[in-house]
Design a protein around this motif. Structure first.
Motif, short mmCIF file in Angstrom:
data_model
loop_
_atom_site.label_atom_id
_atom_site.label_comp_id
_atom_site.label_asym_id
_atom_site.label_seq_id
_atom_site.Cartn_x
_atom_site.Cartn_y
_atom_site.Cartn_z
N CYS A 31 0.83 -1.21 0.00
CA CYS A 31 0.00 0.00 0.00
C CYS A 31 0.86 1.26 0.00
O CYS A 31 0.44 2.31 -0.50
CB CYS A 31 -0.90 0.02 1.23
SG CYS A 31 -2.31 -1.11 1.16
N GLY A 32 2.07 1.16 0.57
CA GLY A 32 2.91 2.32 0.80
C GLY A 32 3.04 3.29 -0.36
O GLY A 32 2.79 4.48 -0.21
N PRO A 33 3.45 2.83 -1.56
CA PRO A 33 3.68 3.78 -2.65
C PRO A 33 2.41 4.29 -3.32
O PRO A 33 2.45 5.32 -4.00
CB PRO A 33 4.48 2.95 -3.67
CG PRO A 33 4.71 1.62 -3.09
CD PRO A 33 3.81 1.46 -1.93
N VAL A 34 1.30 3.58 -3.18
CA VAL A 34 0.15 3.81 -4.06
C VAL A 34 -0.52 5.17 -3.82
O VAL A 34 -0.61 6.01 -4.72
CB VAL A 34 -0.88 2.67 -3.93
CG1 VAL A 34 -2.10 2.93 -4.80
CG2 VAL A 34 -0.24 1.33 -4.30
N TYR A 35 -0.95 5.40 -2.60
CA TYR A 35 -1.74 6.59 -2.31
C TYR A 35 -0.96 7.89 -2.51
O TYR A 35 -1.44 8.80 -3.22
CB TYR A 35 -2.29 6.47 -0.89
CG TYR A 35 -3.33 7.50 -0.52
CD1 TYR A 35 -4.53 7.59 -1.21
CD2 TYR A 35 -3.12 8.35 0.57
CE1 TYR A 35 -5.49 8.51 -0.85
CE2 TYR A 35 -4.09 9.27 0.95
CZ TYR A 35 -5.27 9.35 0.23
OH TYR A 35 -6.22 10.26 0.59
N PRO A 36 0.24 8.04 -1.92
CA PRO A 36 0.96 9.30 -2.15
C PRO A 36 1.33 9.53 -3.60
O PRO A 36 1.34 10.67 -4.08
CB PRO A 36 2.21 9.17 -1.27
CG PRO A 36 2.34 7.72 -0.96
CD PRO A 36 0.96 7.17 -0.97
N SER A 37 1.64 8.47 -4.34
CA SER A 37 1.98 8.63 -5.75
C SER A 37 0.76 9.07 -6.56
O SER A 37 0.87 9.92 -7.47
CB SER A 37 2.54 7.32 -6.32
OG SER A 37 3.74 6.95 -5.67
N MET A 38 -0.41 8.52 -6.27
CA MET A 38 -1.63 8.94 -6.95
C MET A 38 -1.94 10.41 -6.65
O MET A 38 -2.34 11.17 -7.54
CB MET A 38 -2.79 8.04 -6.53
CG MET A 38 -2.71 6.62 -7.08
SD MET A 38 -3.89 5.50 -6.30
CE MET A 38 -5.45 6.20 -6.79
N LEU A 39 -1.76 10.82 -5.41
CA LEU A 39 -2.02 12.21 -5.04
C LEU A 39 -1.04 13.15 -5.73
O LEU A 39 -1.43 14.22 -6.22
CB LEU A 39 -1.92 12.37 -3.52
CG LEU A 39 -3.04 11.75 -2.69
CD1 LEU A 39 -2.66 11.75 -1.22
CD2 LEU A 39 -4.35 12.51 -2.90
N HIS A 40 0.23 12.76 -5.75
CA HIS A 40 1.26 13.62 -6.32
C HIS A 40 1.03 13.86 -7.81
O HIS A 40 1.44 14.89 -8.36
CB HIS A 40 2.65 13.02 -6.08
CG HIS A 40 3.77 13.95 -6.42
ND1 HIS A 40 4.49 13.84 -7.59
CD2 HIS A 40 4.27 15.02 -5.76
CE1 HIS A 40 5.40 14.79 -7.63
NE2 HIS A 40 5.30 15.53 -6.53
N GLN A 41 0.38 12.93 -8.49
CA GLN A 41 0.10 13.07 -9.92
C GLN A 41 -0.95 14.13 -10.22
O GLN A 41 -1.01 14.65 -11.33
CB GLN A 41 -0.40 11.73 -10.49
CG GLN A 41 0.66 10.67 -10.63
CD GLN A 41 0.07 9.40 -11.23
OE1 GLN A 41 -1.08 9.06 -10.97
NE2 GLN A 41 0.85 8.72 -12.06
N THR A 42 -1.80 14.44 -9.25
CA THR A 42 -3.01 15.22 -9.52
C THR A 42 -2.73 16.55 -10.22
O THR A 42 -3.31 16.81 -11.29
CB THR A 42 -3.80 15.45 -8.22
OG1 THR A 42 -4.17 14.18 -7.67
CG2 THR A 42 -5.07 16.26 -8.50
N PRO A 43 -1.88 17.44 -9.70
CA PRO A 43 -1.66 18.71 -10.41
C PRO A 43 -0.93 18.54 -11.73
O PRO A 43 -1.02 19.41 -12.60
CB PRO A 43 -0.84 19.54 -9.41
CG PRO A 43 -0.18 18.55 -8.52
CD PRO A 43 -1.13 17.40 -8.42
N ARG A 44 -0.22 17.45 -11.90
CA ARG A 44 0.51 17.23 -13.14
C ARG A 44 -0.41 16.68 -14.23
O ARG A 44 -0.15 16.86 -15.42
CB ARG A 44 1.68 16.27 -12.88
CG ARG A 44 2.77 16.95 -12.06
CD ARG A 44 3.52 16.02 -11.14
NE ARG A 44 4.38 16.82 -10.27
CZ ARG A 44 3.97 17.39 -9.15
NH1 ARG A 44 2.72 17.24 -8.74
NH2 ARG A 44 4.79 18.11 -8.42
N ILE A 45 -1.47 16.01 -13.84
CA ILE A 45 -2.42 15.49 -14.82
C ILE A 45 -3.51 16.53 -15.13
O ILE A 45 -3.90 16.72 -16.27
CB ILE A 45 -3.07 14.19 -14.30
CG1 ILE A 45 -2.02 13.09 -14.14
CG2 ILE A 45 -4.18 13.72 -15.23
CD1 ILE A 45 -2.55 11.83 -13.50
N PHE A 46 -3.98 17.21 -14.10
CA PHE A 46 -5.16 18.08 -14.24
C PHE A 46 -4.86 19.56 -14.09
O PHE A 46 -5.77 20.37 -14.06
CB PHE A 46 -6.22 17.67 -13.22
CG PHE A 46 -6.68 16.25 -13.39
CD1 PHE A 46 -7.57 15.91 -14.40
CD2 PHE A 46 -6.22 15.25 -12.56
CE1 PHE A 46 -7.99 14.61 -14.56
CE2 PHE A 46 -6.64 13.93 -12.71
CZ PHE A 46 -7.53 13.61 -13.72
#
Length: 394
Positions: free
Chosen positions: A313-328
């Motif tokens: 679980c460790g990498p999943v949530y923070p990596s998904m959050l960090h993508q947000t401003p870069r995708i949207f």
């Protein structure tokens, strides 16, 4: 200097955010007997907490351009400290529900606010390490409760101790408010852009963005299975593997040891590998751990499985959050972050509740099967999201 101080405050806030998240799952096998409640109702308390969190997350998506991050942070910690203290005085499950609402209202806004701030202003490694700080907070409750149970103390003593820790963090944050004021400035380049950014888009407009819906669905799945593991791992050990309450709480501890370690390790590499690689690697580890949980019998094997579940679980949530401003885009990240938090907590609301009701009828050993199913669905959802990203190396 100000940026470093703000980062230190956010680290402390993430520890505070983690403190309440693991206490219910660790205490529930004993707590349910004390309150005269059916063990399967643990999911309903989690549902109420998450419902409050969904409300505060949606509210955040409406006010994030106007509200001050430091004030949101301070108020949220105050709410959680009050709620945890209230839990310790609950005499029946209905009182517990009332304080669960307060706990949820405190958690949602701070989660969305701090994640958006970090995604906009800091590198990926800080998002991972900050969520590792959350993991440190989550390890305190099961370790404390396991020790309290072994020493003959009540679950109420554990809740009061954690509330006292939250109160100390509240005082530190109160003193630090002037630092936040110095750091406050527009996130977007020009004043015209900043003024435009203050105008929140309607929710349906945010949802119409390419990739928004599948992104929110992936948050639903991830937080659904994480919350189910947090709440029911202890009960899995007690009811499916005949452990005592202390050993059951230990499983939750190992889950949080794993999630904390996973996020520390992720922070060392994800600036080089990119978020997507870490997300897929985390899923692979989680699937392997769920298989070990399915066939494990001994305490050592189950603790290993719990640790690896958390590590995956460790990498999943923070990596998904960090993508947000870069995708949207940074202009829309605050609004989408609030919706991501809301959707995540809808998953945290519904999945543990449904699992508890189903497991109450068919057995608590279903946890491993549910973990495998959700992880596969999550991989499919995330793979679908990649079609909408500007770069698959994000």
């Amino acid at each position: 200097m100000i940026s470093a101080l703000i980062l230190a405050i956010i680290y402390l806030s993430f520890i505070s955010l983690g403190l309440p998240d693991s206490v219910l799952g660790s205490a529930w096998p004993v707590m349910s007997r004390s309150l005269g409640a059916d063990p399967s109702l643990g999911g309903t308390i989690s549902m109420v907490v998450s419902a409050g969190t969904v409300i505060s997350s949606i509210v955040y998506s409406r006010i994030e351009k106007r509200a001050k991050a430091g004030i949101i942070n301070l108020a949220s910690v105050a709410f959680t400290a009050l709620a945890l203290l209230g839990f310790s005085f609950s005499r029946n499950i209905f009182m517990t529900y009332a304080f669960a609402i307060v706990l949820g209202l405190g958690a949602g806004a701070i989660d969305a606010s701090l994640n958006n701030y970090v995604a906009l202003h800091y590198k990926a490694r800080h998002m991972s390490w900050l969520h590792a700080a959350w993991g440190i907070g989550t390890t305190v409750a099961p370790v404390l409760l396991s020790w309290y149970f072994a020493a003959g103390y009540s679950w109420r003593d554990g809740y009061r101790t954690i509330s006292a820790i939250q109160s100390c963090i509240f005082l530190i944050l109160l003193i630090s408010l002037p630092i936040w004021k110095k750091a406050e400035k527009p996130e977007i380049g020009t004043q015209e852009d900043a003024d435009e950014g203050k105008k929140a888009s309607p929710i349906f407009e945010t949802l119409s963005m390419k990739g928004a819906k599948v992104t929110l669905f992936s948050f639903f799945l991830y937080c659904g299975i994480e919350a189910t593991c947090i709440l029911w791992l202890s009960s899995y050990g007690v009811y499916a593997r005949a452990m005592d309450a202390s050993a059951g709480a230990r499983l939750v501890s190992f889950f949080f040891y794993g999630i904390t370690a996973g996020r520390i390790v992720t922070g060392l590499f994800n600036d080089k590998t990119g978020d997507n690689v870490m997300i897929f690697l985390g899923h692979a580890i989680f699937l392997s751990a769920a298989a070990i949980l399915l066939f494990g019998q001994s305490l050592a094997t189950l603790c290993t499985a719990a640790f690896l579940l958390g590590f995956g679980c460790g990498p999943v949530y923070p990596s998904m959050l960090h993508q947000t401003p870069r995708i949207f885009s940074s202009e829309k990240s605050g609004e989408l972050m609030g919706l991501e938090m809301a959707t995540a907590y809808i998953g945290s609301t519904s999945c543990p509740l449904i699992y508890g009701l189903v497991a109450g009828k068919f057995g608590y050993d279903l946890l491993a099967y549910v973990a495998i199913l959700f992880c596969i669905l999550e991989i499919i959802a995330f793979a679908s999201k990649l079609k909408f990203t500007r770069s698959t190396t994000i």
